[in-house]
Write an enzyme that holds these catalytic residues in place. Structure first.
Site, PDB file in Angstrom:
ATOM      1  N   ARG A  80       0.848  -1.192   0.000  1.00  0.00           N
ATOM      2  CA  ARG A  80       0.000   0.000   0.000  1.00  0.00           C
ATOM      3  C   ARG A  80       0.886   1.245   0.000  1.00  0.00           C
ATOM      4  O   ARG A  80       1.990   1.245   0.528  1.00  0.00           O
ATOM      5  CB  ARG A  80      -0.887   0.030   1.251  1.00  0.00           C
ATOM      6  CG  ARG A  80      -2.081  -0.902   1.197  1.00  0.00           C
ATOM      7  CD  ARG A  80      -2.942  -0.773   2.432  1.00  0.00           C
ATOM      8  NE  ARG A  80      -2.259  -1.215   3.617  1.00  0.00           N
ATOM      9  CZ  ARG A  80      -1.671  -0.425   4.509  1.00  0.00           C
ATOM     10  NH1 ARG A  80      -1.725   0.896   4.378  1.00  0.00           N
ATOM     11  NH2 ARG A  80      -1.045  -0.919   5.550  1.00  0.00           N
ATOM     12  N   TYR A 208      -1.707  -3.534  -6.697  1.00  0.00           N
ATOM     13  CA  TYR A 208      -1.367  -4.339  -5.527  1.00  0.00           C
ATOM     14  C   TYR A 208      -2.311  -4.174  -4.345  1.00  0.00           C
ATOM     15  O   TYR A 208      -2.643  -3.060  -3.938  1.00  0.00           O
ATOM     16  CB  TYR A 208       0.050  -4.005  -5.050  1.00  0.00           C
ATOM     17  CG  TYR A 208       0.597  -5.103  -4.170  1.00  0.00           C
ATOM     18  CD1 TYR A 208       1.120  -6.266  -4.729  1.00  0.00           C
ATOM     19  CD2 TYR A 208       0.544  -5.009  -2.791  1.00  0.00           C
ATOM     20  CE1 TYR A 208       1.584  -7.295  -3.932  1.00  0.00           C
ATOM     21  CE2 TYR A 208       1.011  -6.038  -1.987  1.00  0.00           C
ATOM     22  CZ  TYR A 208       1.532  -7.175  -2.562  1.00  0.00           C
ATOM     23  OH  TYR A 208       1.984  -8.204  -1.777  1.00  0.00           O
ATOM     24  N   HIS A 237     -10.165  -2.426  11.779  1.00  0.00           N
ATOM     25  CA  HIS A 237      -9.073  -3.265  11.260  1.00  0.00           C
ATOM     26  C   HIS A 237      -8.811  -4.365  12.295  1.00  0.00           C
ATOM     27  O   HIS A 237      -7.790  -4.334  12.996  1.00  0.00           O
ATOM     28  CB  HIS A 237      -7.838  -2.384  11.060  1.00  0.00           C
ATOM     29  CG  HIS A 237      -6.723  -3.017  10.283  1.00  0.00           C
ATOM     30  ND1 HIS A 237      -5.418  -2.572  10.357  1.00  0.00           N
ATOM     31  CD2 HIS A 237      -6.704  -4.041   9.409  1.00  0.00           C
ATOM     32  CE1 HIS A 237      -4.654  -3.304   9.565  1.00  0.00           C
ATOM     33  NE2 HIS A 237      -5.400  -4.208   8.975  1.00  0.00           N
ATOM     34  N   SER A 259      -0.945  -3.385  10.364  1.00  0.00           N
ATOM     35  CA  SER A 259      -0.610  -4.302   9.281  1.00  0.00           C
ATOM     36  C   SER A 259       0.668  -5.074   9.598  1.00  0.00           C
ATOM     37  O   SER A 259       1.641  -4.509  10.090  1.00  0.00           O
ATOM     38  CB  SER A 259      -0.416  -3.504   7.990  1.00  0.00           C
ATOM     39  OG  SER A 259      -1.600  -2.782   7.709  1.00  0.00           O
ATOM     40  N   CYS A 261       1.214  -7.264  11.899  1.00  0.00           N
ATOM     41  CA  CYS A 261       1.514  -7.376  13.324  1.00  0.00           C
ATOM     42  C   CYS A 261       0.772  -8.524  13.985  1.00  0.00           C
ATOM     43  O   CYS A 261       0.614  -8.546  15.215  1.00  0.00           O
ATOM     44  CB  CYS A 261       1.212  -6.067  14.036  1.00  0.00           C
ATOM     45  SG  CYS A 261       2.374  -4.769  13.588  1.00  0.00           S
ATOM     46  N   ASP A 286      -8.929  -9.825   9.340  1.00  0.00           N
ATOM     47  CA  ASP A 286      -8.400  -8.486   9.010  1.00  0.00           C
ATOM     48  C   ASP A 286      -9.388  -7.356   9.284  1.00  0.00           C
ATOM     49  O   ASP A 286      -8.974  -6.273   9.667  1.00  0.00           O
ATOM     50  CB  ASP A 286      -7.974  -8.450   7.540  1.00  0.00           C
ATOM     51  CG  ASP A 286      -7.060  -7.274   7.214  1.00  0.00           C
ATOM     52  OD1 ASP A 286      -6.045  -7.084   7.920  1.00  0.00           O
ATOM     53  OD2 ASP A 286      -7.360  -6.525   6.258  1.00  0.00           O
ATOM     54  N   SER A 374       5.122 -10.358   0.632  1.00  0.00           N
ATOM     55  CA  SER A 374       4.482 -11.324  -0.273  1.00  0.00           C
ATOM     56  C   SER A 374       3.244 -11.876   0.416  1.00  0.00           C
ATOM     57  O   SER A 374       3.186 -11.959   1.643  1.00  0.00           O
ATOM     58  CB  SER A 374       5.451 -12.446  -0.649  1.00  0.00           C
ATOM     59  OG  SER A 374       6.008 -13.049   0.493  1.00  0.00           O
ATOM     60  N   ARG A 375       2.246 -12.228  -0.389  1.00  0.00           N
ATOM     61  CA  ARG A 375       0.930 -12.538   0.168  1.00  0.00           C
ATOM     62  C   ARG A 375       0.346 -13.813  -0.426  1.00  0.00           C
ATOM     63  O   ARG A 375       0.690 -14.205  -1.544  1.00  0.00           O
ATOM     64  CB  ARG A 375      -0.036 -11.386  -0.144  1.00  0.00           C
ATOM     65  CG  ARG A 375       0.347 -10.054   0.494  1.00  0.00           C
ATOM     66  CD  ARG A 375      -0.330  -9.848   1.816  1.00  0.00           C
ATOM     67  NE  ARG A 375       0.244  -8.747   2.592  1.00  0.00           N
ATOM     68  CZ  ARG A 375      -0.275  -8.325   3.744  1.00  0.00           C
ATOM     69  NH1 ARG A 375      -1.361  -8.883   4.242  1.00  0.00           N
ATOM     70  NH2 ARG A 375       0.295  -7.356   4.410  1.00  0.00           N
TER      71      ARG A 375
END
Ligand code: GTP
Ligand code: SPV
Ligand code: MN
Length: 595
Positions: A80, A208, A237, A259, A261, A286, A374-375
């Site tokens: 992001r 992305y 979140h 994010s 964490c 999330d 990477s996801r």
């Protein structure tokens, strides 16, 4: 007499407001083709094969990883980008100092220029989606227009995408309009604009994650948080995890960590062998939409249908559930590949990368083989711990809210707020070390209230006031906690084992809620003593435990001063009750300064 099945209305004729908008967008962006996504298996299969044929997608070894593909994003488009993410409200103050602001007129003008003719030679995909169970009154719909087939594949996993969502819109549901183009992936021509007053999003120049999958952070957090304030709920979140204790009592905890964490990991944790009789189930990893219920409790739904999770670090000992669920029908982004074409990432203890995330021969001199951000994209139903209540239309009742940051010092392992309003201060005062999930320097501590710094679609001062209002409306408010799994020793080693052992901390919270768990009162809140935690079978040095449960008064006075300075940025808009909580914290710290 058998009747012939009725032909389905073509998607393009189902909902006039959507069709009109698509026509307008098409005349601006000039695509070669328009494809209305129905969300069927056949459609996804075809898109996949097209992308594999064109080389945009890389099929992984199918015997051990059936249905798994690898996508490599542009190396300059891997996270992001907060510095080009704007909230466009009529009044700048409504966006607040926590957001970058542009007027709606300026935002639209800038984006119109970028979108003009940008889909020439491309396909415009119309992606109708529903955030939340399709039959839930708490769910909300959206339509994303995009020229990226990769985005379509992700949205198909992450949301309830296709005909049922468009039918819901056709029956009169409002919908969020999200317009997205990858443009030329030029970082200098990249913007993510939000128009909460018009329920609209415009995103250009990135393909992305949160920049491009508009149902996720743009809709379900930035736009939804604005709607939630007007309508009396919260868009957060947060993960949602179900915990059944050995006595068979079922509870749900919602937890907000910034994010990268630990939300996905906590949401699907596996109890350590020594904690017998606990069952853990996942509702969401999330985002949580929280609604005050008629019973005075807070109820949560997960608006998403899949996980867009951090890959590095995932292995059988940290997160067996995630490790197992990403072995089939998973879309990997920016991982490395082994000699036998299997996905690889840092944190695995077997296999070795031969090709890095950019498709180059792996060379350790270039850094990690898999990108740190990477996801995996995977359907939530593939999670072995998927909760049988994850799709309940009314959601699940929340017993505790947890805030947490990544702090090498200062914040103890866990502490409990004195009451709901104090809990709002715990959230508002959160800070965390920057991670690879967003562009920027990793490791710098920054204020990240409620883990919403990048995601709150309006002025934080109004947001905290809204939190306080919600609390006042709840006859049975959840207790509020702060945790830190990331405290380190002088050598930089994590003091707490984390992952499955985090259940020991959650178990204490539930004991507290039931009026059983012990604690000691301190200036910052209630802390467990070592004897209040179930540490059976845990191999931890007494020194480490003492450090995890210690509070340093001088450090905390400095922390309180930093919180005061940060909250000060919000000026007179700051709710009085929050200022009062801060003053009370400072007074308690001053009283105990000698200890
Ligand atoms: P986003 O998807 O970006 O919102 O991230 P997230 O909050 O879901 O974080 P995730 O669970 O994916 O974890 C991010 C990183 O933190 C991974 O590399 C994990 O291995 C690591 N991590 C998660 N939980 C723990 C923990 O309890 N202790 C330690 N030391 N590391 C953890
Ligand atoms: C986060 O950064 O918090 C994520 C990943 O969950 S993204 O979808 O890119 O926002
Ligand atoms: Mn996230």
């Amino acid at each position: 007499m058998a009747t012939a099945p009725r032909a389905l209305t073509p998607l393009s004729q189902l909902a006039k407001p959507v069709a009109d908008w698509v026509a307008n967008v098409a005349s601006l962006t000039k695509p070669d083709r328009i494809h209305w996504c129905d969300g069927s298996h056949g459609e996804i299969r075809e898109l996949r094969s097209e992308l594999i044929a064109s080389g945009e997608l890389h099929a992984l070894e199918q015997k051990n990883f059936p249905g798994c593909d690898l996508y490599r994003s542009h190396p300059g488009d891997v996270a992001r980008v907060e510095k080009v993410t704007f909230i466009c409200t009529t009044k700048q103050d409504d966006a607040g100092p926590n957001n970058l602001w542009m007027s709606p007129a300026d935002g639209h003008a800038r984006m119109r220029e970028l979108f003009s003719g940008c889909m020439k030679g491309r396909t415009l995909y119309v992606v109708p989606y529903c955030m939340g169970p399709i039959d839930s009154p708490l769910a909300r719909c959206g339509v994303e227009i995009t020229d990226s087939a990769y985005v379509v594949l992700n949205m198909a996993i992450m949301t309830r995408m296709g005909r049922p969502a468009l039918e819901r819109i056709a029956s009169g549901d409002t919908f969020v309009r999200g317009l997205h183009s990858i443009g030329e992936l030029d970082p200098n021509r990249r913007f993510i604009m939000h128009y909460p007053e018009d329920l609209a999003i415009e995103s250009f120049g990135s393909g992305y994650g949160g920049n491009a999958l508009l149902g996720k952070k743009c809709h379900a957090l930035r736009i939804a948080s604005w709607q939630a304030r007007q309508e009396g709920w919260l868009a957060e979140h947060m993960l949602i995890v179900g915990l059944e204790n050995p006595a068979g009592e079922q509870h749900y905890i919602a937890a907000a960590f910034p994010s990268a964490c630990g939300k996905t990991n906590l949401a699907m944790l596996i109890p350590p062998d020594s904690l017998k009789g606990w069952k853990v189930t996942t509702v969401g990893d999330d985002i949580a939409w929280l609604h005050p219920g008629a019973d005075g409790r807070l109820w949560a739904i997960n608006p998403e249908a899949g996980y867009f999770g951090v890959v590095p670090g995932t292995n059988p000992s940290t997160n067996r559930n995630a490790y197992d669920m990403i072995r089939r029908d998973t879309l990997f982004t920016n991982v490395a590949v082994t000699a036998d074409n299997q996905p690889w990432w840092e944190g695995l203890d077997s296999g070795a990368p031969v090709t890095d995330w950019q498709g180059r021969p792996y060379d350790p001199k270039n850094g990690p083989s898999a990108h740190p951000n990477s996801r995996f994209t995977v359907a939530a139903t593939q999670n072995p711990s998927y909760s049988p209540h994850a799709e309940d239309p009314q959601g699940v009742p929340i017993s505790a809210i947890v805030f947490g940051g990544r702090r090498r010092s200062v914040a103890p392992l866990v502490y409990e707020a004195r009451d709901f309003n104090h809990g709002v201060l715990l959230g508002a005062g959160m800070a965390s070390e920057q991670t690879a999930a967003a562009e920027g320097k990793v490791g710098i501590v920054r204020r990240d209230p409620m883990a919403m710094k990048p995601f709150c679609g309006y002025n934080f001062a109004d947001y905290w006031a809204h939190w306080l209002d919600i609390g006042a409306r709840l006859a049975r408010p959840p207790r509020i906690y702060h945790v830190n799994w990331f405290r380190r020793d002088a050598q930089g080693k994590f003091l707490w084992p984390g992952f499955g052992d985090n259940l020991r901390v959650l178990a204490w919270m539930l004991e507290r809620s039931a009026g059983r768990g012990g604690a000691t009162e301190t200036a910052i809140g209630n802390l467990p003593r070592a004897s209040d935690l179930n540490l059976a079978g845990l191999d931890i040095a007494p020194d480490a435990l003492a450090a995890l449960l210690a509070i340093d008064n001088a450090e905390w006075r400095k922390e309180a001063a930093e919180i005061r300075a940060y909250l000060g940025e919000f000026g007179s808009r700051l709710p009085a009750a929050l200022v009062h909580e801060l003053a009370a914290l400072e007074a308690r710290l001053a009283l105990r300064a000698w200890s």
